[in-house]
Motif scaffolding. Structure first.
Motif, PDB file in Angstrom:
ATOM      1  N   GLY A  26       7.969 -10.718  -7.491  1.00 35.81           N
ATOM      2  CA  GLY A  26       6.583 -10.811  -7.940  1.00 35.81           C
ATOM      3  C   GLY A  26       5.714  -9.694  -7.415  1.00 35.81           C
ATOM      4  O   GLY A  26       4.482  -9.781  -7.470  1.00 35.81           O
ATOM      5  N   LEU A  27       6.325  -8.617  -6.942  1.00 33.00           N
ATOM      6  CA  LEU A  27       5.601  -7.484  -6.385  1.00 33.00           C
ATOM      7  C   LEU A  27       5.797  -6.250  -7.254  1.00 33.00           C
ATOM      8  O   LEU A  27       6.763  -6.145  -7.999  1.00 33.00           O
ATOM      9  CB  LEU A  27       6.083  -7.191  -4.965  1.00 33.00           C
ATOM     10  N   PHE A  28       4.876  -5.306  -7.132  1.00 30.51           N
ATOM     11  CA  PHE A  28       4.998  -4.041  -7.852  1.00 30.51           C
ATOM     12  C   PHE A  28       4.314  -2.946  -7.051  1.00 30.51           C
ATOM     13  O   PHE A  28       3.598  -3.204  -6.080  1.00 30.51           O
ATOM     14  CB  PHE A  28       4.406  -4.144  -9.258  1.00 30.51           C
ATOM     15  N   VAL A  29       4.535  -1.713  -7.493  1.00 29.23           N
ATOM     16  CA  VAL A  29       4.050  -0.526  -6.784  1.00 29.23           C
ATOM     17  C   VAL A  29       2.982   0.177  -7.603  1.00 29.23           C
ATOM     18  O   VAL A  29       3.097   0.299  -8.828  1.00 29.23           O
ATOM     19  CB  VAL A  29       5.228   0.439  -6.510  1.00 29.23           C
ATOM     20  N   ALA A  30       1.940   0.652  -6.913  1.00 29.63           N
ATOM     21  CA  ALA A  30       0.940   1.530  -7.518  1.00 29.63           C
ATOM     22  C   ALA A  30       0.885   2.803  -6.688  1.00 29.63           C
ATOM     23  O   ALA A  30       0.701   2.743  -5.467  1.00 29.63           O
ATOM     24  CB  ALA A  30      -0.426   0.855  -7.567  1.00 29.63           C
ATOM     25  N   GLU A  31       1.044   3.924  -7.350  1.00 23.73           N
ATOM     26  CA  GLU A  31       1.067   5.215  -6.652  1.00 23.73           C
ATOM     27  C   GLU A  31      -0.171   6.032  -7.001  1.00 23.73           C
ATOM     28  O   GLU A  31      -0.561   6.121  -8.158  1.00 23.73           O
ATOM     29  CB  GLU A  31       2.303   6.014  -7.045  1.00 23.73           C
ATOM     30  N   GLY A  32      -0.762   6.636  -5.984  1.00 17.94           N
ATOM     31  CA  GLY A  32      -1.887   7.532  -6.204  1.00 17.94           C
ATOM     32  C   GLY A  32      -3.208   6.925  -5.776  1.00 17.94           C
ATOM     33  O   GLY A  32      -3.412   5.710  -5.829  1.00 17.94           O
ATOM     34  N   GLU A  33      -4.101   7.809  -5.355  1.00 17.45           N
ATOM     35  CA  GLU A  33      -5.398   7.349  -4.849  1.00 17.45           C
ATOM     36  C   GLU A  33      -6.215   6.617  -5.900  1.00 17.45           C
ATOM     37  O   GLU A  33      -6.892   5.636  -5.603  1.00 17.45           O
ATOM     38  CB  GLU A  33      -6.165   8.552  -4.297  1.00 17.45           C
ATOM     39  N   ASP A  34      -6.171   7.106  -7.155  1.00 22.71           N
ATOM     40  CA  ASP A  34      -6.981   6.477  -8.206  1.00 22.71           C
ATOM     41  C   ASP A  34      -6.575   5.022  -8.424  1.00 22.71           C
ATOM     42  O   ASP A  34      -7.444   4.144  -8.573  1.00 22.71           O
ATOM     43  CB  ASP A  34      -6.841   7.250  -9.517  1.00 22.71           C
ATOM     44  N   LEU A  35      -5.269   4.754  -8.445  1.00 26.48           N
ATOM     45  CA  LEU A  35      -4.810   3.388  -8.677  1.00 26.48           C
ATOM     46  C   LEU A  35      -5.105   2.488  -7.480  1.00 26.48           C
ATOM     47  O   LEU A  35      -5.500   1.326  -7.658  1.00 26.48           O
ATOM     48  CB  LEU A  35      -3.314   3.369  -8.993  1.00 26.48           C
ATOM     49  N   VAL A  36      -4.920   2.990  -6.295  1.00 26.79           N
ATOM     50  CA  VAL A  36      -5.214   2.183  -5.105  1.00 26.79           C
ATOM     51  C   VAL A  36      -6.711   1.875  -5.037  1.00 26.79           C
ATOM     52  O   VAL A  36      -7.116   0.755  -4.698  1.00 26.79           O
ATOM     53  CB  VAL A  36      -4.716   2.898  -3.840  1.00 26.79           C
ATOM     54  N   GLU A  37      -7.545   2.845  -5.391  1.00 27.05           N
ATOM     55  CA  GLU A  37      -8.990   2.601  -5.425  1.00 27.05           C
ATOM     56  C   GLU A  37      -9.358   1.596  -6.518  1.00 27.05           C
ATOM     57  O   GLU A  37     -10.241   0.749  -6.331  1.00 27.05           O
ATOM     58  CB  GLU A  37      -9.730   3.911  -5.636  1.00 27.05           C
ATOM     59  N   ALA A  38      -8.684   1.685  -7.677  1.00 24.89           N
ATOM     60  CA  ALA A  38      -8.941   0.730  -8.761  1.00 24.89           C
ATOM     61  C   ALA A  38      -8.554  -0.681  -8.343  1.00 24.89           C
ATOM     62  O   ALA A  38      -9.254  -1.651  -8.674  1.00 24.89           O
ATOM     63  CB  ALA A  38      -8.168   1.138 -10.011  1.00 24.89           C
ATOM     64  N   ALA A  39      -7.460  -0.808  -7.611  1.00 25.33           N
ATOM     65  CA  ALA A  39      -7.051  -2.126  -7.119  1.00 25.33           C
ATOM     66  C   ALA A  39      -8.102  -2.700  -6.180  1.00 25.33           C
ATOM     67  O   ALA A  39      -8.467  -3.875  -6.277  1.00 25.33           O
ATOM     68  CB  ALA A  39      -5.704  -2.016  -6.403  1.00 25.33           C
ATOM     69  N   GLU A  40      -8.599  -1.875  -5.287  1.00 24.58           N
ATOM     70  CA  GLU A  40      -9.625  -2.335  -4.346  1.00 24.58           C
ATOM     71  C   GLU A  40     -10.892  -2.752  -5.079  1.00 24.58           C
ATOM     72  O   GLU A  40     -11.488  -3.784  -4.770  1.00 24.58           O
ATOM     73  CB  GLU A  40      -9.933  -1.221  -3.348  1.00 24.58           C
ATOM     74  N   ALA A  41     -11.286  -1.955  -6.090  1.00 31.91           N
ATOM     75  CA  ALA A  41     -12.497  -2.277  -6.851  1.00 31.91           C
ATOM     76  C   ALA A  41     -12.353  -3.585  -7.615  1.00 31.91           C
ATOM     77  O   ALA A  41     -13.336  -4.315  -7.809  1.00 31.91           O
ATOM     78  CB  ALA A  41     -12.813  -1.144  -7.824  1.00 31.91           C
ATOM     79  N   ALA A  42     -11.124  -3.903  -8.042  1.00 26.67           N
ATOM     80  CA  ALA A  42     -10.879  -5.135  -8.797  1.00 26.67           C
ATOM     81  C   ALA A  42     -10.635  -6.327  -7.885  1.00 26.67           C
ATOM     82  O   ALA A  42     -10.435  -7.445  -8.375  1.00 26.67           O
ATOM     83  CB  ALA A  42      -9.682  -4.941  -9.723  1.00 26.67           C
ATOM     84  N   GLY A  43     -10.637  -6.106  -6.583  1.00 28.45           N
ATOM     85  CA  GLY A  43     -10.424  -7.200  -5.642  1.00 28.45           C
ATOM     86  C   GLY A  43      -8.977  -7.596  -5.483  1.00 28.45           C
ATOM     87  O   GLY A  43      -8.685  -8.699  -5.006  1.00 28.45           O
ATOM     88  N   ALA A  44      -8.057  -6.703  -5.836  1.00 26.92           N
ATOM     89  CA  ALA A  44      -6.624  -6.985  -5.684  1.00 26.92           C
ATOM     90  C   ALA A  44      -6.216  -6.692  -4.241  1.00 26.92           C
ATOM     91  O   ALA A  44      -6.358  -5.569  -3.771  1.00 26.92           O
ATOM     92  CB  ALA A  44      -5.805  -6.147  -6.652  1.00 26.92           C
TER      93      ALA A  44
END
Length: 229
Positions: A26-44
């Motif tokens: 149930g896990l996945f990977v996000a690579e790159g600053e833009d995606l990590v920032e998008a995750a934080e902004a979405a509350g993930a």
């Protein structure tokens, strides 16, 4: 700082390249600053984030990456799935290219109030290619999973062979915009209420890429629904 390629976090990142391991964990990977920032902004909430030079030696992060040299940050997250619903949502049937899946999720985030609903035979929206193509929309607007028959609303299939122009179809919300694989299209008996084509120039190719067709269809339907309000 992580200095060994045998570190458990790096091993997990490498394992998550395989769909079977993503589905099992149930896990996945996000690579790159833009995606990590998008995750934080979405509350993930991240399971963990590794930043090159701070948490891990850069060459080790590169070795675990699917992007290759120069990866600065990788985050591991838990998959999230939405429930179908909304005045406008998209249903995909046997769309096997993860880049198209991610692009449709991004487009639906911009134009629809409902999620992208994945039917049978679709690529994994949490593969690295799909996550990158979504540009972070997979965090803000997670996909759903369901058969077309259980969805509420007028089910409109986009099909280049249809006789009716999309602009001529009467639409009352809720609407489910349905798209299939580029070569096969939507199979007979799927259960759509109507099919329509996107009008193109006479000298144009026979059909659009499924992600492009979804963008045109969503724009047309969303704007027509907005004019009704």
């Amino acid at each position: 700082m992580i200095t060994s390629p045998h570190n458990e976090k790096l091993k997990l990142i490498r394992k998550l390249k395989a769909r079977k391991h993503r589905e099992r964990s149930g896990l996945f990977v996000a690579e790159g600053e833009d995606l990590v920032e998008a995750a934080e902004a979405a509350g993930a909430q991240a399971e963990f984030v590794l930043l090159a030079g701070r948490d891990v030696q850069p060459e080790l992060l590169d070795g675990a990456s699917e992007l290759g040299s120069g990866t600065r940050v990788i985050g591991v997250y838990r998959e999230r799935w939405a429930e179908p619903g909304g005045d406008l949502q998209v249903h995909l049937h046997e769309v096997g290219d993860p880049g198209n899946i991610g692009t449709v999720i991004r487009t639906a985030h911009a134009l629809a109030d409902g999620p992208v609903v994945l039917g049978p035979g679709c690529a994994d929206p949490y593969s690295s290619k799909a996550v990158r193509a979504s540009m972070g929309s997979v965090f803000a607007r997670p996909p759903a999973r369901a058969e077309l028959g259980v969805l509420d609303g007028f089910k409109l299939g986009l099909d280049a062979r249809a006789a009716v122009d999309l602009r001529e179809v009467e639409l009352d919300p809720p609407v489910v915009l349905c798209l299939g694989a580029e070569r096969e299209g939507l199979p007979a008996g799927l259960g759509v209420d109507a099919t329509a084509r996107i009008a193109m120039r006479p000298d144009a190719p026979n059909s659009l890429n499924v992600a492009a067709a979804a963008a045109v269809g969503l724009y047309e339907v969303a704007n027509r629904m907005a004019r009704r309000d």
